[in-house]
Design an enzyme around this catalytic site. Structure first.
Site, short mmCIF file in Angstrom:
data_model
loop_
_atom_site.label_atom_id
_atom_site.label_comp_id
_atom_site.label_asym_id
_atom_site.label_seq_id
_atom_site.Cartn_x
_atom_site.Cartn_y
_atom_site.Cartn_z
N GLY A 1 52.72 29.57 37.39
CA GLY A 1 53.67 29.76 36.19
C GLY A 1 53.20 30.63 35.23
N GLU B 1 39.40 44.97 36.73
CA GLU B 1 38.39 43.92 36.65
C GLU B 1 36.89 44.52 36.29
OE1 GLU B 1 38.43 41.88 40.16
OE2 GLU B 1 40.51 41.21 39.92
#
Length: 435
Positions: free
Chosen positions: A54, A88
Protein backbone atom coordinates in the site's frame (compact mmCIF):
# COMPACT_ATOMS: atom_id res chain seq x y z
CA UNK A 1 30.82 -0.02 39.15
CA UNK A 2 31.00 -2.78 36.56
CA UNK A 3 28.47 -1.46 34.07
CA UNK A 4 29.07 -0.59 30.44
CA UNK A 5 26.78 1.61 28.40
CA UNK A 6 26.41 2.77 24.84
CA UNK A 7 24.23 5.58 23.58
CA UNK A 8 23.79 5.28 19.82
CA UNK A 9 23.77 8.41 17.68
CA UNK A 10 22.14 6.36 14.95
CA UNK A 11 19.90 3.31 15.34
CA UNK A 12 20.10 0.92 12.41
CA UNK A 13 17.01 -0.88 11.17
CA UNK A 14 19.14 -3.24 9.07
CA UNK A 15 22.72 -4.40 8.99
CA UNK A 16 22.83 -4.73 5.20
CA UNK A 17 21.10 -3.34 2.13
CA UNK A 18 21.88 -5.08 -1.18
CA UNK A 19 21.37 -3.53 -4.61
CA UNK A 20 21.41 -6.06 -7.44
CA UNK A 21 20.06 -6.88 -10.91
CA UNK A 22 17.17 -9.21 -11.47
CA UNK A 23 18.45 -11.92 -13.82
CA UNK A 24 18.07 -15.51 -12.63
CA UNK A 25 21.79 -16.15 -12.12
CA UNK A 26 22.32 -13.15 -9.85
CA UNK A 27 19.05 -13.79 -7.98
CA UNK A 28 20.24 -17.31 -7.13
CA UNK A 29 23.56 -15.93 -5.86
CA UNK A 30 21.75 -13.30 -3.79
CA UNK A 31 19.38 -15.90 -2.32
CA UNK A 32 22.37 -17.90 -1.11
CA UNK A 33 23.94 -14.75 0.31
CA UNK A 34 20.71 -13.84 2.14
CA UNK A 35 20.60 -17.37 3.60
CA UNK A 36 24.17 -17.11 4.84
CA UNK A 37 23.44 -13.71 6.37
CA UNK A 38 20.49 -15.23 8.22
CA UNK A 39 22.60 -18.13 9.53
CA UNK A 40 25.14 -15.66 10.90
CA UNK A 41 22.50 -13.42 12.48
CA UNK A 42 23.00 -10.55 10.01
CA UNK A 43 19.79 -8.60 9.39
CA UNK A 44 19.51 -7.73 5.69
CA UNK A 45 16.70 -5.78 4.03
CA UNK A 46 14.57 -8.02 1.77
CA UNK A 47 11.90 -6.53 -0.44
CA UNK A 48 9.58 -9.52 -0.24
CA UNK A 49 9.63 -9.39 3.57
CA UNK A 50 10.22 -5.75 4.50
CA UNK A 51 8.32 -3.65 1.94
CA UNK A 52 4.99 -2.40 3.26
CA UNK A 53 1.99 -3.05 1.04
CA UNK A 54 0.00 0.00 0.00
CA UNK A 55 3.03 2.31 0.02
CA UNK A 56 5.16 3.26 -2.97
CA UNK A 57 8.30 1.19 -3.42
CA UNK A 58 10.79 4.00 -4.09
CA UNK A 59 10.45 5.93 -0.78
CA UNK A 60 10.69 2.67 1.17
CA UNK A 61 13.87 1.68 -0.66
CA UNK A 62 15.35 5.12 0.02
CA UNK A 63 14.61 4.74 3.76
CA UNK A 64 16.00 1.20 3.85
CA UNK A 65 19.26 2.44 2.35
CA UNK A 66 19.47 5.26 4.92
CA UNK A 67 18.78 2.81 7.75
CA UNK A 68 21.37 0.15 6.75
CA UNK A 69 24.94 0.14 7.96
CA UNK A 70 26.48 -1.88 5.11
CA UNK A 71 25.47 -0.87 1.59
CA UNK A 72 26.30 -3.68 -0.84
CA UNK A 73 26.23 -3.05 -4.60
CA UNK A 74 26.46 -6.20 -6.73
CA UNK A 75 27.89 -5.38 -10.15
CA UNK A 76 26.69 -7.96 -12.67
CA UNK A 77 25.68 -7.99 -16.34
CA UNK A 78 22.10 -7.07 -15.45
CA UNK A 79 22.73 -4.14 -13.10
CA UNK A 80 23.59 -1.68 -15.89
CA UNK A 81 20.20 -2.23 -17.54
CA UNK A 82 18.20 -1.66 -14.34
CA UNK A 83 17.22 1.99 -13.77
CA UNK A 84 16.04 1.21 -10.22
CA UNK A 85 19.41 -0.32 -9.29
CA UNK A 86 21.27 2.63 -10.78
CA UNK A 87 19.14 5.05 -8.76
CA UNK A 88 19.84 2.97 -5.66
CA UNK A 89 23.54 3.44 -6.38
CA UNK A 90 23.05 7.22 -6.46
CA UNK A 91 21.28 7.10 -3.10
CA UNK A 92 23.98 4.86 -1.61
CA UNK A 93 26.77 7.24 -2.63
CA UNK A 94 24.74 10.20 -1.41
CA UNK A 95 24.46 8.61 2.05
CA UNK A 96 28.19 7.89 2.14
CA UNK A 97 29.06 11.47 1.14
CA UNK A 98 26.81 12.89 3.86
CA UNK A 99 28.39 10.76 6.59
CA UNK A 100 31.68 9.05 5.74
CA UNK A 101 32.00 7.19 9.05
CA UNK A 102 28.41 6.00 9.38
CA UNK A 103 28.10 3.82 6.28
CA UNK A 104 30.28 1.18 4.66
CA UNK A 105 29.90 0.64 0.91
CA UNK A 106 30.84 -2.84 -0.27
CA UNK A 107 31.00 -3.37 -4.06
CA UNK A 108 30.78 -6.98 -5.25
CA UNK A 109 31.96 -7.78 -8.76
CA UNK A 110 30.09 -10.87 -9.90
CA UNK A 111 31.57 -12.11 -13.19
CA UNK A 112 32.28 -8.47 -14.05
CA UNK A 113 35.65 -6.77 -13.72
CA UNK A 114 35.81 -3.30 -12.11
CA UNK A 115 37.29 -1.82 -15.27
CA UNK A 116 34.26 -2.90 -17.32
CA UNK A 117 32.06 -0.70 -15.17
CA UNK A 118 33.75 2.41 -16.54
CA UNK A 119 35.88 1.62 -19.62
CA UNK A 120 35.33 0.07 -23.06
CA UNK A 121 32.55 -0.07 -25.65
CA UNK A 122 30.49 -2.49 -23.52
CA UNK A 123 30.99 -0.69 -20.22
CA UNK A 124 28.20 0.29 -17.85
CA UNK A 125 28.79 3.94 -18.72
CA UNK A 126 28.15 3.22 -22.37
CA UNK A 127 25.06 1.16 -21.51
CA UNK A 128 23.47 4.22 -19.89
CA UNK A 129 22.88 5.65 -23.36
CA UNK A 130 20.48 2.79 -24.10
CA UNK A 131 18.22 3.62 -21.15
CA UNK A 132 15.73 6.09 -22.59
CA UNK A 133 13.84 6.50 -19.33
CA UNK A 134 16.81 8.19 -17.64
CA UNK A 135 16.98 11.97 -17.71
CA UNK A 136 20.12 13.67 -18.99
CA UNK A 137 21.01 14.94 -15.53
CA UNK A 138 20.69 11.40 -14.17
CA UNK A 139 23.00 10.03 -16.86
CA UNK A 140 25.68 12.53 -15.93
CA UNK A 141 25.29 11.72 -12.22
CA UNK A 142 25.38 7.98 -12.88
CA UNK A 143 28.56 8.19 -14.93
CA UNK A 144 30.25 9.86 -11.98
CA UNK A 145 28.67 7.42 -9.50
CA UNK A 146 29.74 4.34 -11.47
CA UNK A 147 33.29 5.64 -11.68
CA UNK A 148 33.40 6.26 -7.92
CA UNK A 149 31.88 2.89 -7.05
CA UNK A 150 34.18 0.96 -9.41
CA UNK A 151 37.22 2.46 -7.68
CA UNK A 152 36.13 1.53 -4.16
CA UNK A 153 37.70 -1.52 -2.45
CA UNK A 154 35.45 -4.52 -3.06
CA UNK A 155 35.15 -8.25 -3.63
CA UNK A 156 35.85 -9.84 -7.02
CA UNK A 157 34.44 -13.37 -7.47
CA UNK A 158 37.21 -14.51 -9.82
CA UNK A 159 40.16 -12.87 -8.08
CA UNK A 160 39.26 -13.77 -4.49
CA UNK A 161 37.53 -17.14 -4.82
CA UNK A 162 38.47 -18.44 -8.28
CA UNK A 163 34.79 -18.36 -9.20
CA UNK A 164 33.66 -20.58 -6.30
CA UNK A 165 30.46 -18.99 -5.07
CA UNK A 166 30.17 -20.78 -1.72
CA UNK A 167 33.67 -19.67 -0.72
CA UNK A 168 32.96 -16.15 -1.99
CA UNK A 169 29.71 -15.90 -0.03
CA UNK A 170 31.39 -17.07 3.17
CA UNK A 171 34.14 -14.45 2.74
CA UNK A 172 31.60 -11.64 2.32
CA UNK A 173 29.29 -12.64 5.18
CA UNK A 174 32.20 -13.40 7.51
CA UNK A 175 33.72 -9.97 6.88
CA UNK A 176 30.42 -8.21 7.62
CA UNK A 177 29.78 -10.42 10.66
CA UNK A 178 33.23 -9.60 12.09
CA UNK A 179 32.73 -5.88 11.48
CA UNK A 180 29.35 -5.97 13.20
CA UNK A 181 30.90 -7.70 16.22
CA UNK A 182 33.44 -4.95 16.81
CA UNK A 183 31.53 -3.47 19.72
CA UNK A 184 32.16 -1.78 23.04
CA UNK A 185 32.90 -4.80 25.22
CA UNK A 186 36.09 -6.84 25.21
CA UNK A 187 35.26 -10.53 25.44
CA UNK A 188 38.72 -12.12 25.40
CA UNK A 189 41.52 -13.25 23.16
CA UNK A 190 41.29 -17.05 23.23
CA UNK A 191 37.68 -17.60 22.24
CA UNK A 192 36.28 -20.92 21.04
CA UNK A 193 32.60 -21.63 20.44
CA UNK A 194 31.31 -18.25 21.66
CA UNK A 195 30.13 -16.85 18.35
CA UNK A 196 28.57 -20.14 17.18
CA UNK A 197 26.54 -20.31 20.40
CA UNK A 198 25.57 -16.65 20.04
CA UNK A 199 24.27 -17.41 16.53
CA UNK A 200 21.98 -20.09 18.00
CA UNK A 201 20.01 -17.40 19.85
CA UNK A 202 18.66 -16.05 16.51
CA UNK A 203 19.26 -12.40 17.33
CA UNK A 204 17.57 -11.14 14.15
CA UNK A 205 14.13 -11.52 15.69
CA UNK A 206 15.07 -8.98 18.39
CA UNK A 207 16.92 -6.48 16.18
CA UNK A 208 13.80 -5.69 14.18
CA UNK A 209 11.08 -6.29 16.74
CA UNK A 210 8.57 -3.73 18.01
CA UNK A 211 7.73 -5.87 21.05
CA UNK A 212 9.49 -5.97 24.44
CA UNK A 213 11.38 -9.23 24.95
CA UNK A 214 13.07 -10.87 27.93
CA UNK A 215 15.43 -13.78 27.29
CA UNK A 216 17.67 -15.85 29.53
CA UNK A 217 21.10 -17.41 29.05
CA UNK A 218 21.44 -20.31 31.47
CA UNK A 219 24.06 -22.88 32.32
CA UNK A 220 26.66 -24.05 34.80
CA UNK A 221 29.07 -21.62 36.40
CA UNK A 222 32.03 -21.11 34.07
CA UNK A 223 30.20 -22.43 30.99
CA UNK A 224 30.55 -19.14 29.09
CA UNK A 225 27.31 -17.26 29.85
CA UNK A 226 28.99 -13.89 30.40
CA UNK A 227 31.07 -14.16 27.21
CA UNK A 228 27.96 -15.01 25.19
CA UNK A 229 26.06 -12.11 26.78
CA UNK A 230 28.90 -9.75 25.78
CA UNK A 231 28.78 -11.11 22.24
CA UNK A 232 25.01 -10.47 22.18
CA UNK A 233 25.64 -6.90 23.37
CA UNK A 234 28.34 -6.27 20.77
CA UNK A 235 26.16 -7.71 18.04
CA UNK A 236 22.98 -5.76 18.89
CA UNK A 237 24.01 -2.44 20.43
CA UNK A 238 23.69 -0.52 17.14
CA UNK A 239 19.98 -1.43 16.95
CA UNK A 240 18.99 0.26 20.23
CA UNK A 241 18.72 3.83 21.52
CA UNK A 242 20.45 2.98 24.80
CA UNK A 243 22.41 -0.07 25.91
CA UNK A 244 23.56 -1.07 29.39
CA UNK A 245 25.59 -4.14 30.35
CA UNK A 246 25.61 -4.87 34.11
CA UNK A 247 28.43 -7.33 34.71
CA UNK A 248 28.29 -9.65 37.71
CA UNK A 249 25.15 -8.18 39.30
CA UNK A 250 25.36 -10.47 42.32
CA UNK A 251 28.84 -9.34 43.39
CA UNK A 252 28.14 -5.69 42.59
CA UNK A 253 25.02 -5.64 44.75
CA UNK A 254 26.93 -7.30 47.60
CA UNK A 255 29.79 -4.79 47.36
CA UNK A 256 27.97 -1.54 46.54
CA UNK A 257 24.26 -2.14 47.13
CA UNK A 258 21.24 -2.19 44.82
CA UNK A 259 20.68 1.58 44.98
CA UNK A 260 24.13 2.25 43.57
CA UNK A 261 23.54 -0.19 40.69
CA UNK A 262 20.17 1.42 39.90
CA UNK A 263 21.77 4.86 39.99
CA UNK A 264 24.49 3.73 37.59
CA UNK A 265 21.97 2.32 35.10
CA UNK A 266 19.93 5.53 35.23
CA UNK A 267 23.02 7.69 34.73
CA UNK A 268 24.19 5.51 31.84
CA UNK A 269 20.87 6.06 30.08
CA UNK A 270 20.24 9.72 30.90
CA UNK A 271 23.90 10.83 30.96
CA UNK A 272 23.15 12.87 34.09
CA UNK A 273 23.46 12.31 37.83
CA UNK A 274 20.35 11.38 39.80
CA UNK A 275 19.89 11.09 43.56
CA UNK A 276 18.03 7.98 44.72
CA UNK A 277 17.14 7.29 48.34
CA UNK A 278 15.58 3.81 48.14
CA UNK A 279 15.34 0.77 45.88
CA UNK A 280 11.64 1.43 45.21
CA UNK A 281 12.43 5.01 44.17
CA UNK A 282 15.18 3.69 41.91
CA UNK A 283 12.73 1.31 40.23
CA UNK A 284 10.23 4.13 39.70
CA UNK A 285 12.86 6.34 38.07
CA UNK A 286 14.00 3.47 35.85
CA UNK A 287 10.41 2.91 34.66
CA UNK A 288 10.01 6.63 33.97
CA UNK A 289 13.12 6.91 31.79
CA UNK A 290 12.94 3.51 30.04
CA UNK A 291 9.27 3.17 29.12
CA UNK A 292 9.68 5.50 26.13
CA UNK A 293 13.07 4.21 24.96
CA UNK A 294 14.25 1.24 22.93
CA UNK A 295 16.67 -0.23 25.47
CA UNK A 296 19.07 -3.16 25.50
CA UNK A 297 19.65 -4.14 29.15
CA UNK A 298 21.85 -7.10 30.05
CA UNK A 299 21.93 -8.35 33.65
CA UNK A 300 24.87 -10.72 34.02
CA UNK A 301 24.48 -13.16 36.93
CA UNK A 302 21.15 -11.51 37.71
CA UNK A 303 19.01 -14.57 38.43
CA UNK A 304 17.76 -13.64 41.89
CA UNK A 305 14.23 -12.45 42.50
CA UNK A 306 15.24 -9.23 44.29
CA UNK A 307 17.53 -8.26 41.38
CA UNK A 308 14.86 -8.87 38.76
CA UNK A 309 12.17 -7.03 40.69
CA UNK A 310 14.44 -4.02 41.23
CA UNK A 311 16.02 -3.80 37.77
CA UNK A 312 13.56 -5.32 35.28
CA UNK A 313 10.25 -5.80 37.04
CA UNK A 314 8.15 -6.51 33.94
CA UNK A 315 7.89 -5.98 30.20
CA UNK A 316 5.87 -2.79 30.82
CA UNK A 317 8.95 -1.04 32.22
CA UNK A 318 10.50 -0.77 28.76
CA UNK A 319 9.75 1.00 25.49
CA UNK A 320 8.68 -0.87 22.33
CA UNK A 321 11.45 -2.95 20.78
CA UNK A 322 13.47 -3.24 24.01
CA UNK A 323 15.38 -6.39 24.94
CA UNK A 324 16.34 -7.58 28.42
CA UNK A 325 18.89 -10.40 28.70
CA UNK A 326 19.53 -12.17 32.01
CA UNK A 327 22.29 -14.70 32.61
CA UNK A 328 22.29 -17.17 35.48
CA UNK A 329 21.81 -20.73 36.65
CA UNK A 330 18.22 -20.64 37.98
CA UNK A 331 16.09 -21.49 34.95
CA UNK A 332 12.90 -21.89 37.00
CA UNK A 333 13.17 -18.41 38.51
CA UNK A 334 13.61 -16.83 35.08
CA UNK A 335 10.55 -18.67 33.77
CA UNK A 336 8.49 -17.53 36.78
CA UNK A 337 9.54 -13.92 36.16
CA UNK A 338 8.19 -13.95 32.61
CA UNK A 339 11.38 -14.58 30.68
CA UNK A 340 9.88 -15.98 27.50
CA UNK A 341 12.88 -17.72 25.95
CA UNK A 342 15.75 -19.40 27.78
CA UNK A 343 18.88 -20.52 25.96
CA UNK A 344 20.82 -23.29 27.66
CA UNK A 345 24.57 -22.99 26.99
CA UNK A 346 25.88 -26.36 25.89
CA UNK A 347 29.30 -27.71 26.78
CA UNK A 348 32.07 -27.54 24.21
CA UNK A 349 32.23 -30.32 21.64
CA UNK A 350 35.43 -32.40 21.66
CA UNK A 351 37.07 -30.54 18.79
CA UNK A 352 36.23 -27.17 20.37
CA UNK A 353 37.42 -28.34 23.79
CA UNK A 354 40.70 -29.57 22.35
CA UNK A 355 41.30 -26.28 20.55
CA UNK A 356 40.57 -24.21 23.69
CA UNK A 357 42.76 -26.47 25.83
CA UNK A 358 45.62 -26.24 23.31
CA UNK A 359 45.43 -22.44 23.32
CA UNK A 360 46.05 -22.44 27.07
CA UNK A 361 48.34 -25.47 27.40
CA UNK A 362 50.53 -24.83 24.31
CA UNK A 363 49.62 -21.29 23.21
CA UNK A 364 48.54 -22.67 19.83
CA UNK A 365 45.37 -24.16 18.31
CA UNK A 366 46.60 -27.76 18.17
CA UNK A 367 48.23 -30.12 20.64
CA UNK A 368 51.91 -30.81 20.39
CA UNK A 369 52.64 -34.23 18.93
CA UNK A 370 54.01 -35.77 22.15
CA UNK A 371 51.00 -34.56 24.13
CA UNK A 372 48.12 -35.54 21.83
CA UNK A 373 46.98 -38.64 23.69
CA UNK A 374 47.37 -36.94 27.08
CA UNK A 375 45.43 -33.90 25.85
CA UNK A 376 42.57 -36.15 24.77
CA UNK A 377 42.50 -37.70 28.24
CA UNK A 378 42.22 -34.25 29.81
CA UNK A 379 39.36 -33.33 27.44
CA UNK A 380 37.52 -36.54 28.30
CA UNK A 381 37.92 -35.81 32.00
CA UNK A 382 36.61 -32.22 32.01
CA UNK A 383 33.68 -33.06 29.71
CA UNK A 384 33.61 -29.84 27.69
CA UNK A 385 33.53 -27.36 30.59
CA UNK A 386 35.30 -24.18 29.33
CA UNK A 387 36.54 -22.79 32.65
CA UNK A 388 37.88 -26.17 33.77
CA UNK A 389 39.64 -26.51 30.42
CA UNK A 390 41.27 -23.09 30.82
CA UNK A 391 42.37 -23.78 34.41
CA UNK A 392 43.86 -27.17 33.56
CA UNK A 393 45.50 -25.77 30.43
CA UNK A 394 47.21 -23.04 32.44
CA UNK A 395 48.17 -25.53 35.16
CA UNK A 396 49.84 -27.91 32.67
CA UNK A 397 51.47 -25.22 30.51
CA UNK A 398 55.22 -25.73 30.18
CA UNK A 399 55.27 -29.06 32.05
CA UNK A 400 56.94 -32.21 30.75
CA UNK A 401 55.20 -35.36 29.53
CA UNK A 402 56.15 -37.09 32.80
CA UNK A 403 54.58 -34.27 34.83
CA UNK A 404 51.42 -34.45 32.74
CA UNK A 405 51.18 -38.20 33.33
CA UNK A 406 51.63 -37.68 37.06
CA UNK A 407 48.91 -35.01 37.23
CA UNK A 408 46.48 -37.10 35.18
CA UNK A 409 47.08 -40.08 37.43
CA UNK A 410 46.32 -37.89 40.45
CA UNK A 411 43.17 -36.63 38.74
CA UNK A 412 41.84 -40.10 38.07
CA UNK A 413 42.62 -41.35 41.56
CA UNK A 414 40.80 -38.38 43.15
CA UNK A 415 37.91 -37.61 40.79
CA UNK A 416 35.84 -34.49 41.43
CA UNK A 417 32.17 -34.86 40.57
CA UNK A 418 31.66 -31.12 41.06
CA UNK A 419 33.47 -29.19 38.36
CA UNK A 420 33.84 -26.19 40.71
CA UNK A 421 35.72 -28.40 43.19
CA UNK A 422 38.06 -29.42 40.37
CA UNK A 423 38.66 -25.80 39.35
CA UNK A 424 39.32 -24.74 42.96
CA UNK A 425 41.66 -27.67 43.49
CA UNK A 426 43.92 -26.79 40.59
CA UNK A 427 43.73 -23.05 41.19
CA UNK A 428 44.85 -23.56 44.79
CA UNK A 429 47.50 -26.06 43.76
CA UNK A 430 48.97 -23.60 41.30
CA UNK A 431 49.01 -20.81 43.89
CA UNK A 432 50.65 -23.00 46.55
CA UNK A 433 53.53 -23.87 44.23
CA UNK A 434 54.29 -20.18 43.80
CA UNK A 435 54.44 -19.50 47.55
Amino acid sequence: MATSSFNTNHTWSYDVFMSFGRDNIIKRFVDHLFSDFKRKGIRAFKEDEDLQRGEERSPQIQRAIEQSRFLVVIFSESLASSPSCLRELLKILECKEKDQDKYQICPIFYSVKPQKVVNGPNSYVEALKELDILEKTEVAQLKEALTKAANLPGWDLEDLANGYESKFIDMISRHIFNELNVGCLHIGEKLVGIHSRTEQINLLQYAGSSEVHMIGICGLQGIGKTSIAKAVYNRLYAHFDNCVFCENVKDNVKMHGMIQLQRQIIEDITKSERKIRSVSEGSSVMIQIMKSKRVLLILDDGDQLEYLEALAGSHSWFGPGSLVVVTGEDRQLLCAHGVEKIHEVERLHNDEALELFSLYAFNQKHSKEDFKELSEQVIEYVNGHPLAIKVLGCFLFGKTVHEWESELKRLKSNPADDIQVLISRFSLSRKSRHV
